[in-house]
Scaffold this motif. Structure first.
Motif, PDB file in Angstrom:
ATOM      1  N   THR A   3      39.539  39.062  34.740  1.00 58.29           N
ATOM      2  CA  THR A   3      38.915  38.233  33.706  1.00 58.29           C
ATOM      3  C   THR A   3      38.181  37.032  34.304  1.00 58.29           C
ATOM      4  O   THR A   3      37.217  36.535  33.715  1.00 58.29           O
ATOM      5  CB  THR A   3      39.950  37.749  32.669  1.00 58.29           C
ATOM      6  OG1 THR A   3      40.994  37.037  33.334  1.00 58.29           O
ATOM      7  CG2 THR A   3      40.543  38.928  31.901  1.00 58.29           C
ATOM      8  N   TRP A   6      34.836  38.259  35.208  1.00 55.37           N
ATOM      9  CA  TRP A   6      34.104  38.502  33.951  1.00 55.37           C
ATOM     10  C   TRP A   6      33.489  37.209  33.419  1.00 55.37           C
ATOM     11  O   TRP A   6      32.306  37.159  33.075  1.00 55.37           O
ATOM     12  CB  TRP A   6      35.070  39.115  32.936  1.00 55.37           C
ATOM     13  CG  TRP A   6      34.512  39.354  31.564  1.00 55.37           C
ATOM     14  CD1 TRP A   6      33.194  39.514  31.225  1.00 55.37           C
ATOM     15  CD2 TRP A   6      35.258  39.469  30.343  1.00 55.37           C
ATOM     16  NE1 TRP A   6      33.076  39.727  29.855  1.00 55.37           N
ATOM     17  CE2 TRP A   6      34.324  39.703  29.302  1.00 55.37           C
ATOM     18  CE3 TRP A   6      36.617  39.410  30.038  1.00 55.37           C
ATOM     19  CZ2 TRP A   6      34.721  39.858  27.977  1.00 55.37           C
ATOM     20  CZ3 TRP A   6      37.011  39.578  28.729  1.00 55.37           C
ATOM     21  CH2 TRP A   6      36.066  39.801  27.708  1.00 55.37           C
ATOM     22  N   ARG A   9      30.686  35.884  35.679  1.00 53.23           N
ATOM     23  CA  ARG A   9      29.469  36.679  35.517  1.00 53.23           C
ATOM     24  C   ARG A   9      28.805  36.390  34.174  1.00 53.23           C
ATOM     25  O   ARG A   9      27.564  36.317  34.087  1.00 53.23           O
ATOM     26  CB  ARG A   9      29.796  38.177  35.630  1.00 53.23           C
ATOM     27  CG  ARG A   9      28.580  39.086  35.558  1.00 53.23           C
ATOM     28  CD  ARG A   9      27.597  38.774  36.673  1.00 53.23           C
ATOM     29  NE  ARG A   9      26.398  39.598  36.611  1.00 53.23           N
ATOM     30  CZ  ARG A   9      25.189  39.164  36.958  1.00 53.23           C
ATOM     31  NH1 ARG A   9      25.021  37.921  37.397  1.00 53.23           N
ATOM     32  NH2 ARG A   9      24.159  39.969  36.880  1.00 53.23           N
ATOM     33  N   ALA A 146      34.044  49.869  28.669  1.00 58.43           N
ATOM     34  CA  ALA A 146      33.191  48.676  28.727  1.00 58.43           C
ATOM     35  C   ALA A 146      31.717  49.052  28.621  1.00 58.43           C
ATOM     36  O   ALA A 146      30.928  48.350  27.979  1.00 58.43           O
ATOM     37  CB  ALA A 146      33.451  47.905  30.018  1.00 58.43           C
ATOM     38  N   LEU A 195      31.067  42.147  31.125  1.00 54.09           N
ATOM     39  CA  LEU A 195      32.300  42.950  31.133  1.00 54.09           C
ATOM     40  C   LEU A 195      32.055  44.300  31.798  1.00 54.09           C
ATOM     41  O   LEU A 195      32.845  44.732  32.655  1.00 54.09           O
ATOM     42  CB  LEU A 195      32.795  43.155  29.693  1.00 54.09           C
ATOM     43  CG  LEU A 195      34.038  44.050  29.540  1.00 54.09           C
ATOM     44  CD1 LEU A 195      35.247  43.442  30.230  1.00 54.09           C
ATOM     45  CD2 LEU A 195      34.335  44.295  28.067  1.00 54.09           C
ATOM     46  N   THR A 198      31.579  43.906  35.569  1.00 47.50           N
ATOM     47  CA  THR A 198      32.832  43.566  36.237  1.00 47.50           C
ATOM     48  C   THR A 198      33.762  44.776  36.293  1.00 47.50           C
ATOM     49  O   THR A 198      34.389  45.043  37.328  1.00 47.50           O
ATOM     50  CB  THR A 198      33.536  42.406  35.494  1.00 47.50           C
ATOM     51  OG1 THR A 198      32.636  41.292  35.424  1.00 47.50           O
ATOM     52  CG2 THR A 198      34.787  41.969  36.222  1.00 47.50           C
TER      53      THR A 198
END
Length: 202
Positions: A3, A6, A9, A146, A195, A198
């Motif tokens: 996370t 995430w 990014r 995702a 997301l 990642t």
């Protein structure tokens, strides 16, 4: 699921796209969505640490957004991330199912706060189909889910263009809000792009 990566990014994507988000908001809102969210996510990324538990990362990012971001985006994204982080609890590892539950909690938080449904021309038009698509594909693994969420978010954001806004400042424009993409839906796409990227690299 990392996370921390995430959120970092997401901050990068918002920063790179801040001008476009602000242009979208200038057409139907206050004209500050990109700049506000960029400022908030920069602060959030700085407040985070890679050694925090996954849920704590999201809760910290959410709290920072609320305190550092003006307009509607701070409370909405802040609520989304705090609800997601709370759903993850103290878990040290986050798999596809756990992240799905966190995304569902994020959506519920946004809808409770903003009172918006799909079709109201808000971030919910991208967020709701993304969460549904993620849940449907979660059995195929995090990266696949995702990617499905990103595809759904992109379609949902594009579908806001012909809609008339029923929530927020854009609703004051009535029929003049038609023909413009909702900036919140556009930034929600960036959340799911971050997301997907990642998840694919982990």
């Amino acid at each position: 699921m990392d996370t921390y990566a995430w959120m970092v990014r997401f901050a990068e994507l918002v920063s790179a796209d801040a001008e476009r988000l602000t242009r979208l908001d200038s057409a139907i809102g206050d004209g500050d969505h990109g700049s506000n969210l960029d400022r908030g996510m920069r602060a959030a990324a700085e407040a985070l640490s890679a050694d925090l538990p996954p849920g704590k990362v999201l809760m910290t990012a959410g709290r920072t957004l609320v305190s550092k971001t003006g307009g509607a985006s701070g409370p909405l994204y802040g609520t989304a991330l705090r609800r997601a982080g709370k759903a993850l609890g103290d878990a040290s590892e986050v798999g596809a199912a756990e992240l799905g539950a966190a995304l569902r909690a994020a959506l519920e938080g946004v809808q409770e706060l903003g009172k918006a449904e799909e079709g109201d021309k808000t971030m919910v038009d991208a967020l709701a189909p993304a969460v549904t698509a993620y849940e449907a594909a979660a059995g195929e693994g995090l990266a696949t889910a995702a990617r499905a969420a990103l595809d759904a978010a992109e379609k949902g954001a594009e579908a806001t263009v012909p809609l008339q806004a029923h929530k927020g400042r854009a609703s004051y424009l009535g029929p003049r809000s038609v023909g413009h993409q909702d900036p919140g839906a556009a930034s929600t796409v960036l959340l799911f792009r971050a997301l997907a990227e990642t998840a694919a690299s982990s």
